[in-house]
Write a protein that holds these residues in place. Structure first.
Motif, PDB file in Angstrom:
ATOM      1  N   HIS A  28       0.805  -1.125   0.047  1.00 50.24           N
ATOM      2  CA  HIS A  28       0.097   0.022   0.098  1.00 50.24           C
ATOM      3  C   HIS A  28       0.673   1.326  -0.186  1.00 50.24           C
ATOM      4  O   HIS A  28       2.005   1.333   0.490  1.00 50.24           O
ATOM      5  N   TYR A  29       0.348   2.270  -0.574  1.00 48.52           N
ATOM      6  CA  TYR A  29       0.972   3.703  -0.459  1.00 48.52           C
ATOM      7  C   TYR A  29       0.048   4.534   0.234  1.00 48.52           C
ATOM      8  O   TYR A  29      -0.941   4.446  -0.019  1.00 48.52           O
ATOM      9  N   THR A  30       0.707   5.428   1.406  1.00 45.33           N
ATOM     10  CA  THR A  30      -0.177   6.244   2.267  1.00 45.33           C
ATOM     11  C   THR A  30       0.449   7.516   2.049  1.00 45.33           C
ATOM     12  O   THR A  30       1.557   7.848   1.878  1.00 45.33           O
ATOM     13  N   VAL A  31      -0.550   8.428   2.468  1.00 45.14           N
ATOM     14  CA  VAL A  31      -0.148   9.833   2.617  1.00 45.14           C
ATOM     15  C   VAL A  31      -1.046  10.411   4.032  1.00 45.14           C
ATOM     16  O   VAL A  31      -2.015  10.263   3.927  1.00 45.14           O
ATOM     17  N   LEU A  85       1.677  16.432  -2.122  1.00 47.66           N
ATOM     18  CA  LEU A  85       1.325  15.094  -1.952  1.00 47.66           C
ATOM     19  C   LEU A  85       2.065  14.118  -2.070  1.00 47.66           C
ATOM     20  O   LEU A  85       2.478  13.154  -1.088  1.00 47.66           O
ATOM     21  N   LEU A  86       2.819  13.666  -3.200  1.00 43.48           N
ATOM     22  CA  LEU A  86       3.440  12.482  -3.489  1.00 43.48           C
ATOM     23  C   LEU A  86       4.659  12.534  -2.715  1.00 43.48           C
ATOM     24  O   LEU A  86       5.464  11.558  -2.610  1.00 43.48           O
ATOM     25  N   SER A  87       5.360  14.000  -2.292  1.00 47.49           N
ATOM     26  CA  SER A  87       6.523  13.690  -1.618  1.00 47.49           C
ATOM     27  C   SER A  87       6.300  13.376  -0.261  1.00 47.49           C
ATOM     28  O   SER A  87       7.329  12.978   0.402  1.00 47.49           O
ATOM     29  N   GLN A  88       5.104  13.154   0.163  1.00 49.98           N
ATOM     30  CA  GLN A  88       4.717  12.576   1.632  1.00 49.98           C
ATOM     31  C   GLN A  88       4.433  11.272   1.520  1.00 49.98           C
ATOM     32  O   GLN A  88       3.963  10.787   2.444  1.00 49.98           O
ATOM     33  N   VAL A  89       4.650  10.555   0.500  1.00 49.20           N
ATOM     34  CA  VAL A  89       4.215   9.222   0.220  1.00 49.20           C
ATOM     35  C   VAL A  89       4.963   8.240   1.248  1.00 49.20           C
ATOM     36  O   VAL A  89       6.105   8.447   0.957  1.00 49.20           O
ATOM     37  N   ILE A  90       4.214   7.446   2.002  1.00 47.61           N
ATOM     38  CA  ILE A  90       4.932   6.188   2.665  1.00 47.61           C
ATOM     39  C   ILE A  90       4.541   5.081   2.272  1.00 47.61           C
ATOM     40  O   ILE A  90       3.308   4.745   2.406  1.00 47.61           O
TER      41      ILE A  90
END
Length: 681
Positions: free
Chosen positions: A74-77, A299-304
């Motif tokens: 999964h990818y989360t923000v 947003l994408l820079s914060q993806v975990i």
């Protein structure tokens, strides 16, 4: 006719009018009229419904492709900032190809909500199936709006959950009638919040659809939090939404008495064009949602990236007679806390605990290896529900002594909050160099045990004062008066009244207007109130959801929560909460100094008074608020249990920043007499 008989006659007439419903034939006719009015025009012939390309949306298919049954991906923000949370929603709506499902407690008709509604309708017109489910008590305020939406487009459907009195909108008297006849059903609300695009990417958390959840209100905004999740768990979210959508409690708006009557008598009204209070702000958000660079940077820079994700949601079965057996979200949260080893961090706007939660924390504190419990919540100065705060105030001794809580209460003007004050549109004071220096000095410390990655509050050199968050955005009344400006120290007396239906806390929703609004303060400014509902267990498990950890969440509301067992995600969430409890953003709650004589007697009397369900009249409370005072001997904040705590903190009173007056007295009255309200708050 004497006054008593006239009153009874009026009440009878009101009851008959409120309970008047459409016949089955009338409901069917209103449904047919609405269906016939729906546009069938599709503006796009493409198989992808002319969806906007989106790197955010692409995370969903990517996560699914990288997943196996044994090892999901999964990818989360974490969505801390309001404008970013709105940006993510609009971008996802535009990127949907097949379906959009939106489930929420509050959907207003202000700028933020109308912008989202416009995007949903645009998605329907390009061929995306859109379903909008709103709790009845907090749905749109105009019957004409709901009637227009009922016949807007063949690919747009709207339902209201659990409509009491068979209506979309109820008035104050009708609310009183519903309370008299159907109290349990009236309190059974859908507090679940979800936006789901194509069953691939979902957003869930604390935010509703109203300006003050996205930093767009110029007087009061919520410090809130959502989480965007892309990957296989989105299918679970979709299944859960379908359960709600198909439930008998979810009713198409055209089949409700007031909306159906409007359609039967006058047909489906046209939906008027959106008129925004600040059109430039709405246009800027539209443009940002189409800008790949802004999506990438914000947003994408914060993806975990994480592994397994659990979406735990109560279903409408919670509103059956055996509700306790269906409180899935509450049971899950309690199990996580019960198994904690080192630390439990809880963030909630309303620190009113159910009996089962109290038993849990009492047992946890009695363990020899008891974990530290950190609670981030509202102060009286920041809360939008002062009655809930009054109950929290009543039990401070219990929370500190019996549960071992470390309580941090949010300031109304936090110096380092993730709030974009410039986005509110408020007229900000001219801070000047002195204001900048003061704000910078207030942001130099961080709480004991904070992670090194915790965001700091220092103001960048050369920063634009209009973009500074928190500090300096409050000023004294005399200064404003000198400039001839109105005193906006409180939303208590403002002309644009915050509708009671928009209040998250339900017990006194329909009481007098001033009962539901934030208390007046000593200073004016853009006030910030805590609304995030999050938890971190042992720095390893992160939880973001809708549950306030309160009796309503246990017994009345349906709740949802995202649980992620991943150290990187959990530590990012913990850093966000530690930022909120930093000295520049929160006061510490601790035992007040003992009186020089008879301290044991005073404590015993106060404890006895606290245990009384009513007449808790002892004037001296166990705890009060403290402010950190940095210095050579106090370089870092301390926990309240640290031996050096009192040397580094000064007491600032029970209700700091509050303009003491009637509301202070009322707070103490509810502390004394309001314990019976706890189950419904």
């Amino acid at each position: 006719m004497n006054p008593v008989l006239r009153g009874l006659a009026a009440l009878l007439a009101l009851s008959l009018a409120a309970c008047a419903s459409l016949s089955p034939a009338q409901r069917d006719r209103a449904t047919a009229i609405a269906a016939a009015a729906r546009s069938t025009q599709i503006d796009c012939a493409g198989a992808d419904a002319c969806a906007q390309p989106s790197a955010l949306y692409a995370l969903g298919p990517q996560a699914v492709a990288e997943s196996t049954e044994q090892q999901p991906r999964h990818y989360t923000v974490i969505l801390d900032r309001g404008p970013d949370a709105l940006l993510a929603r609009i971008n996802l709506i535009r990127s949907a190809r097949h379906t959009l499902d939106l489930q929420t407690y509050i959907f207003e008709e202000d700028d933020a909500a109308r912008l989202v509604l416009d995007e949903l309708l645009a998605a329907a017109r390009r061929g995306v199936r859109v379903r909008l489910l709103i709790d009845q008590l907090a749905a749109m305020r105009h019957v004409d709006t709901l009637a227009a939406l009922a016949g807007a487009h063949v690919d747009f459907e709207i339902k209201l959950y659990n409509p009491v009195l068979h209506r979309a909108r109820i008035t104050y008297p009708q609310y009183a009638l519903a309370a008299a006849c159907c109290w349990r059903r009236l309190n059974q609300r859908m507090h679940t919040k979800l936006l789901l695009a194509d069953g691939r990417v979902g957003i869930s958390g604390g935010r509703n659809y109203q300006d003050d959840y996205y930093d767009w209100d110029d007087e009061y905004n919520f410090r809130d939090r959502d989480v965007l999740v892309a990957g296989p768990v989105a299918q679970v979210m979709g299944t859960d939404f379908q359960v709600f959508w198909s439930d008998r409690r979810s009713v198409p708006v055209e089949r409700l008495a007031d909306v159906g009557k409007r359609i039967l008598e006058q047909g489906v009204p046209a939906l008027p064009p959106s008129h925004f209070e600040r059109p430039q702000r709405a246009q800027a958000m539209r443009e940002a949602a189409a800008d790949p660079q802004q999506i990438r940077e914000r947003l994408l820079s914060q993806v975990i990236a994480v592994g397994a994700v659990r979406y735990i949601s109560d279903t409408p079965d919670k509103h059956r007679e055996d509700a306790e057996a269906n409180a899935l979200a509450s049971d899950s949260l309690r199990n996580l806390i019960a198994n904690a080893r080192d630390e439990v961090m809880v963030q909630t706007p309303y620190l009113v605990l159910s009996k089962s939660a109290q038993d849990l924390f009492r047992t946890l504190h009695a363990r020899p290896d008891r974990p530290r419990v950190i609670v981030s919540t509202n102060s009286l100065a920041s809360t939008d529900a002062f009655i809930a705060y009054a109950l929290s105030y009543k039990y401070k001794r219990r929370y500190l002594r019996e549960f071992g809580f470390n309580i941090y209460e949010y300031k109304p003007f936090p110096a380092d909050a993730p709030i974009d004050i410039a986005a509110t549109g408020a007229q900000l004071p001219d801070l000047g160099l002195a204001g900048l220096a003061e704000a910078d000095a207030a942001a130099q410390a961080e709480p004991a045990g904070a992670d090194a990655a915790t965001p700091r509050g220092a103001i960048a050199e050369g920063a634009d004062p209009n973009e500074i968050r928190g500090a300096g955005l409050a000023e004294s009344r005399p200064r404003r008066a000198e400039r001839g400006e109105p005193d906006r120290s409180s939303v208590l007396y403002r002309q644009r009244y915050r509708q009671p239906l928009t209040q998250e806390y339900a017990a006194m929703r329909y009481a007098r207007r001033r009962t539901n609004e934030p208390v007046p303060l000593k200073r004016a400014g853009v006030r910030i109130g805590m609304h995030a509902k999050s938890m971190v267990i042992d720095g390893r498990i992160g939880v973001i959801g809708t549950h306030n950890f309160d009796p309503r969440g246990d017994h009345y509301n349906t709740e949802s929560t995202v649980v992620i067992d991943d150290a990187v995600f959990a530590q990012a969430l913990a850093a966000s909460i530690r930022r909120d409890i930093a000295p520049e953003n929160s006061w510490v709650i601790a035992r007040r100094d003992k009186p020089p004589i008879f301290s044991g007697l005073e404590y015993s009397i106060a404890k006895i008074s606290e245990h009384l369900p009513i007449f808790d009249l002892w004037p001296v409370r166990y705890a009060t608020s403290y402010e950190f005072v940095p210095g050579p001997d106090c370089p870092h904040p301390l926990y309240r249990t640290d031996p050096g705590f009192r040397a580094c903190y000064k007491p600032v009173g029970d209700f700091p920043e509050v303009n003491l007056g009637v509301k202070s007295l009322t707070t103490r009255m509810f502390t004394a007499f309001g314990a019976g309200l706890a189950p419904i708050l």
